[in-house]
Design an enzyme around this catalytic site. Structure first.
Site, mmCIF file in Angstrom:
data_model
loop_
_atom_site.group_PDB
_atom_site.id
_atom_site.type_symbol
_atom_site.label_atom_id
_atom_site.label_comp_id
_atom_site.label_asym_id
_atom_site.label_seq_id
_atom_site.Cartn_x
_atom_site.Cartn_y
_atom_site.Cartn_z
ATOM 1 N N SER A 162 0.744 -1.329 -0.014
ATOM 2 C CA SER A 162 -0.082 0.005 0.185
ATOM 3 C C SER A 162 0.928 1.346 0.040
ATOM 4 O O SER A 162 2.101 1.192 0.553
ATOM 5 C CB SER A 162 -0.797 0.035 1.344
ATOM 6 O OG SER A 162 -0.110 0.414 2.450
ATOM 7 N N ASP A 163 0.395 2.533 -0.662
ATOM 8 C CA ASP A 163 1.049 3.741 -0.231
ATOM 9 C C ASP A 163 0.681 4.056 1.174
ATOM 10 O O ASP A 163 -0.186 3.521 1.748
ATOM 11 C CB ASP A 163 0.401 4.530 -1.169
ATOM 12 C CG ASP A 163 1.629 5.823 -1.462
ATOM 13 O OD1 ASP A 163 2.371 5.992 -0.661
ATOM 14 O OD2 ASP A 163 1.440 6.489 -2.432
ATOM 15 N N TRP A 164 1.404 4.746 1.824
ATOM 16 C CA TRP A 164 1.187 5.086 3.100
ATOM 17 C C TRP A 164 -0.041 5.823 3.491
ATOM 18 O O TRP A 164 -0.371 6.877 2.975
ATOM 19 C CB TRP A 164 2.588 5.980 3.632
ATOM 20 C CG TRP A 164 3.661 5.389 4.071
ATOM 21 C CD1 TRP A 164 4.427 5.360 5.467
ATOM 22 C CD2 TRP A 164 4.535 4.045 3.437
ATOM 23 N NE1 TRP A 164 5.396 4.343 5.292
ATOM 24 C CE2 TRP A 164 5.440 3.790 4.058
ATOM 25 C CE3 TRP A 164 4.284 3.561 2.230
ATOM 26 C CZ2 TRP A 164 6.367 2.573 3.812
ATOM 27 C CZ3 TRP A 164 5.036 2.535 1.699
ATOM 28 C CH2 TRP A 164 6.296 2.095 2.610
ATOM 29 N N GLY A 224 -2.742 4.301 2.392
ATOM 30 C CA GLY A 224 -3.716 4.129 1.355
ATOM 31 C C GLY A 224 -4.935 3.157 1.484
ATOM 32 O O GLY A 224 -5.752 2.936 0.363
#
Length: 740
Positions: free
Chosen positions: A260-262, A264
């Site tokens: 995941s993006d941080w 997200g």
């Protein structure tokens, strides 16, 4: 340094059970190791291994001697250490790095060999710092020149991006460090990136926005992919069934981990059942402060475990996630055979300088004002970007460098026999700090804009050359994560300053530093323009190399420079907004497949300032007539297109020969031409070489959304040989015919 407990646990476990623990045997098949480790893990250990334990790490299984995963931001260098739960600096004194050129500069080399050198070099630095995952490279497509994060990507063309990302991936992963290709997918601007829902048809998705990711996965063998923040089909990309399950893991058979993006992830059920394998962030939602046990509250932590314990969800999806994370661990942190790596070595600085020099693009050079006469009596350098550090700032790609050579220092070092004066000319960003990394520069200024302009103009009147070093910087609202530009023009009154300089000196050379296209209303008043990008630690030396002629420029633009913002279809068709909101913003890609040169080829009124693929040299090249080795091909067949290229000038130089394919009669709208090949050839004066391209029939197709497959229709085609999207040097006709 690795957690000592993991080291001790691994050692003791190896002594006690080495005979039965297959996963500790690096000679065993990877899948056997994965299944063996999985079978030994408890439910609690499985859920623990798929989410963060700190801002940049996730836990292993100490009981089994399975180590943690440590990630770090890239892709232009290895970011400094931060505190366990915060973005602020950890205060280390040995975590500075070599900053490599931004990926726009790498793409501008049009040279896969430079991409491999880049990947190997940054991978060695990441390995030396004991990182398991480098969070990059980025391959999102250049849809609008206002996107603050375009400098981290590889341009507007899916074929170019795909060809350039593959060697980078391989180079990094040779070091036992995983790349994390980002941001999957359709992350094409920054404002409202968390709440933009992209509406795009399948043909456009498959032809424009997915190919570079597919190349990174299937041809490069990327071990991780990062999901984007935005939504697609009204679902966030980090929990998107279509993107992650159907396409990435299904059609492309990706066996790695999706990160995941941080911050997200937004829903436990969706994240558990659709694709995401590793949830990272900061505090409970990945973005803001929260409870001290924040990591246990992640969507894939206790909430997920509770759903399983309550029987509301099975463990099949969990086991798949754990398998993927274990593959990542075995490929990286448990790989005892990876090289040691190196940090801030002379070889890395040399690589950064070489890549930077090859990526610089000579946009204009009237009357051969460049290269500079090294015997010039007086050179005036003007512009804040001549002295401002560009490695600090820009968002997550901000770096703490051991050194950064400024353009002014590079010019002064190279032209030591000349008087090199400096005038600031304008004030832009006087800061120099990002998340606790400080440039150490004091750029404060007491003079007014009028006084700065007056000084620069006065000095310019008596100079043999004026080198203007300006453009954008990496502060908010320019080339920077989580913000977009307000417009295409240069900020801080630079356009007026350049015009004023040109009015008093006929040899004004503009060096534009940016990761984006900029408007140039003064273009006819200056004889030379150089596109210099963000070039990293060796920026000043690389710029001086090109200005002096020590390096013959060979870079080519990886995206189109429009004259006006209204010439860009994303803006002309009204589907972009710069207004921040918390509401969902629906952005429809009305232009479809027609972006960049695909648009300008069809809309001659939108003639670009500089076309895709454009770049001049200090020498000249003559192309022969292209020929094909056969006039017809059938499905599954291939043909070869050949063309001779001769250096007709007085300097050694390199030319990038570009192959475009034109479908002369299709049943669906197709671009006038599409890039399908390129080759960089180095030639001495008078030397001639033959460049050949092999095209398979599959490369002639378009994506048929109804059939959900690529279709190459029989008919007439042209192989178009060009030096840029607008500089066509020759054509050769051929046909695709039905199989008998």
């Amino acid at each position: 340094m690795r957690n000592l407990l993991f080291v001790l646990a691994m050692a003791s476990f190896s002594l006690l059970q080495a005979g039965t623990a297959v996963y500790l045997n690096e000679d065993a098949p990877l899948e056997d190791r994965v299944e063996d480790a999985l079978s030994r893990m408890t439910l609690e250990e499985k859920t623990a291994i798929i989410h963060a334990q700190s801002k940049f790490s996730s836990p292993g299984v100490a009981r089994l001697g399975i180590p943690e995963i440590w990630t770090d931001d890239g892709p232009h260098g290895v970011r400094p250490e931060v505190l366990w739960d915060e973005w602020e600096q950890a205060g280390w004194t040995n975590d500075s790095c070599v900053a490599f050129p931004a990926l726009t500069a790498l793409a501008a080399t049009w040279n896969p060999e430079m991409s491999l050198l880049y990947g190997r070099s940054v991978g060695e630095e990441a390995r030396y710092r004991d990182k398991d995952v480098l969070l990059g490279p980025g391959v999102n497509i250049y849809r609008t020149p206002l996107n603050g994060r375009n400098f981290e990507y590889m341009g507007e063309d899916p074929y170019l991006s795909g060809r350039m990302v593959v060697p980078y991936v391989k180079g990094v992963q040779e070091n036992g460090v995983a790349v994390c290709v980002k941001h999957f997918a359709l992350n094409n601007h920054e404002i409202n990136r968390h709440n933009t829902n992209v509406e795009v048809d399948d043909r456009t998705l498959y032809e424009i926005y997915l190919p570079a990711f597919k190349a990174a996965v299937q041809d490069g063998g990327a071990w991780t992919v990062m999901a984007a923040y935005n939504l697609y089909e009204n679902r966030h990309c980090g929990q998107n069934e279509r993107l992650l399950d159907d396409i990435l893991k299904g059609e492309w058979e990706f066996d790695g981990a999706v990160v995941s993006d941080w911050g997200g992830i937004h829903d436990t059920w969706q994240a558990a059942t659709h694709g995401i394998d590793l949830e990272y962030g900061s505090w409970t939602d990945g973005l803001r402060g929260g409870a001290s046990n924040a990591y246990d509250n992640y969507y894939l932590a206790m909430p997920y475990l509770e759903l399983i314990r309550e029987g509301k969800i099975g463990t099949g999806e969990l086991d798949d996630k754990v398998r993927r994370v274990l593959r990542l661990i075995f490929r990286t942190s448990m790989n005892t055979r990876k090289p040691f790596g190196s940090m801030r070595s002379p070889e890395h600085y040399a690589a950064a300088r070489k890549i930077a020099g090859e990526g610089i693009v000579l946009l204009k050079n009237d009357n051969n004002v460049l290269p500079l006469d090294t015997a010039a009596r007086k050179i005036l350098v003007v512009g804040e970007n001549a002295i401002k550090m560009m490695t600090v700032g820009g968002g997550s790609s901000s770096l703490k460098v051991q050194r950064e050579i400024s353009p002014l220092d590079g010019i002064r070092s190279r032209f030591g026999n000349s008087e090199v004066a400096y005038a600031r000319g304008y004030v832009g960003d006087t800061g120099g700090e990002y998340n606790g990394v400080h440039s150490g520069q004091d750029l404060s200024e007491n003079r007014t804009p009028a006084q700065l302009l007056e000084e620069a103009v006065a000095l310019a009147k008596d100079a043999d050359y004026v080198i203007y070093v300006g453009g954008l910087n990496k502060s908010a609202g320019q080339d920077c994560e989580d913000s977009d530009r307000a417009g295409l023009e240069l900020p801080y009154g630079q356009d007026e300053l350049i015009e004023a300089l040109a009015n008093v000196n006929g040899k004004v050379i503009v060096v534009n530093i940016s990761g984006n296209a900029v408007a140039m209303p003064w273009i006819k008043k200056v004889p030379a323009v150089v596109q210099a990008w963000y070039l990293g630690s060796e920026a000043g030396n690389a710029i001086a190399d090109v200005l002096s002629g020590d390096v013959n420029p060979s870079g080519k633009l990886p995206f189109t420079f429009p004259v006006r913002l209204d010439d860009v279809p994303a803006h002309k068709l009204g589907e972009y907004t710069a207004e921040r909101t918390r509401d969902t913003v629906n952005i429809k890609y009305n232009e479809g497949i027609f972006i960049g040169y695909r648009w300008t080829d069809m809309h001659k009124d939108d003639k670009p300032l500089f076309p895709f693929g454009h770049g001049l040299s200090y020498t000249t090249f003559e192309y022969g007539k292209p020929v094909v080795d056969k006039k017809t091909i059938t499905a599954g067949d291939s043909l070869t297109i050949s063309v001779s290229v001769k250096n007709t000038g007085m300097r050694a130089g390199s030319e990038t020969v570009q192959l475009y394919i034109s479908d002369k009669k299709a049943s669906v709208p197709r671009p006038v031409k599409e890039l399908k090949g390129f080759a960089k050839v180095s030639l001495s004066p008078g030397e001639e070489k033959v460049v050949s391209f092999t095209i398979v029939s599959d490369a002639l197709g378009y994506f048929d959304a109804g059939k959900h497959c690529w279709v190459a229709e029989p008919g007439r085609f042209e192989a178009v040989i060009a030096a840029s999207a607008e500089d066509v040097r020759g054509k050769a006709a051929f046909s695709l015919v039905e199989n008998e």
